[in-house]
Design a protein around this motif. Sequence first.
Motif, PDB file in Angstrom:
ATOM      1  N   ILE A  22      38.815  40.667  31.462  1.00  0.00           N
ATOM      2  CA  ILE A  22      38.530  40.231  32.827  1.00  0.00           C
ATOM      3  C   ILE A  22      38.672  41.419  33.770  1.00  0.00           C
ATOM      4  N   ILE A  24      38.958  42.645  37.407  1.00  0.00           N
ATOM      5  CA  ILE A  24      39.367  42.085  38.702  1.00  0.00           C
ATOM      6  C   ILE A  24      38.886  42.915  39.888  1.00  0.00           C
ATOM      7  N   ASN A  40      33.423  39.682  35.302  1.00  0.00           N
ATOM      8  CA  ASN A  40      33.898  40.065  36.631  1.00  0.00           C
ATOM      9  C   ASN A  40      34.443  38.848  37.358  1.00  0.00           C
ATOM     10  N   LEU A  41      35.726  38.893  37.672  1.00  0.00           N
ATOM     11  CA  LEU A  41      36.385  37.846  38.436  1.00  0.00           C
ATOM     12  C   LEU A  41      37.301  38.562  39.429  1.00  0.00           C
ATOM     13  N   ARG A  45      39.520  35.808  43.487  1.00  0.00           N
ATOM     14  CA  ARG A  45      39.021  34.602  42.811  1.00  0.00           C
ATOM     15  C   ARG A  45      39.651  34.392  41.435  1.00  0.00           C
ATOM     16  N   VAL A  46      40.656  35.193  41.090  1.00  0.00           N
ATOM     17  CA  VAL A  46      41.223  35.135  39.748  1.00  0.00           C
ATOM     18  C   VAL A  46      41.848  33.765  39.435  1.00  0.00           C
ATOM     19  N   ASP A  48      40.370  31.105  39.687  1.00  0.00           N
ATOM     20  CA  ASP A  48      39.290  30.293  39.110  1.00  0.00           C
ATOM     21  C   ASP A  48      39.115  30.522  37.613  1.00  0.00           C
ATOM     22  N   LEU A  49      39.966  31.341  37.020  1.00  0.00           N
ATOM     23  CA  LEU A  49      39.859  31.672  35.600  1.00  0.00           C
ATOM     24  C   LEU A  49      40.029  30.420  34.747  1.00  0.00           C
TER      25      LEU A  49
END
Length: 172
Positions: A22, A24, A40-41, A45-46, A48-49
Amino acid sequence: MTIAALSPAEARVAIDAGARLIDIRWVDEHARERIPGAVNLPLERVGDLPADGRPIVFHCKSGMRTSANAAQLCAAAGDAPVYILGGGIDGWRKAGQPTIADRSQPLEIMRQVQITAGTLVLAGVLLGLFAAPGFFGLSAFVGAGLMFAGVTGWCGMANLLRIMPWNRRSPA
């Protein structure tokens, strides 16, 4: 909170064994250069994982963002094992691991801010020395804006640059 850091070689083994990678970093950073297979997160917005129990390897540019936000990353991962790619994408590249670079994408917004702010400060100093002392105010204004951005987390110059025509391309 501390998360174990994996070397690029260890991260490669974990990813090949099924760990999720991931990224970030901001969308513009990911579009310009990324590790193959990385999702890509951005940090904001992490949360929303999606949880699927698989180990997660988080990475950023240098490893500093991931280390500084360890608690947030652990919370986002839930019960899954969590790791940080030591040295981020910079360390990955230095270790000879592959990346996908798209130099046709615009420079990252923060690099654009640095270039623009540096140019304005230099112009203000040179104009202040050789044209009129009032131009020193330009350097002071840019410096005050950078201090405000650092204290509040809101950067007017970044927001302005983000809407410029060269930054309106869709990310890869």
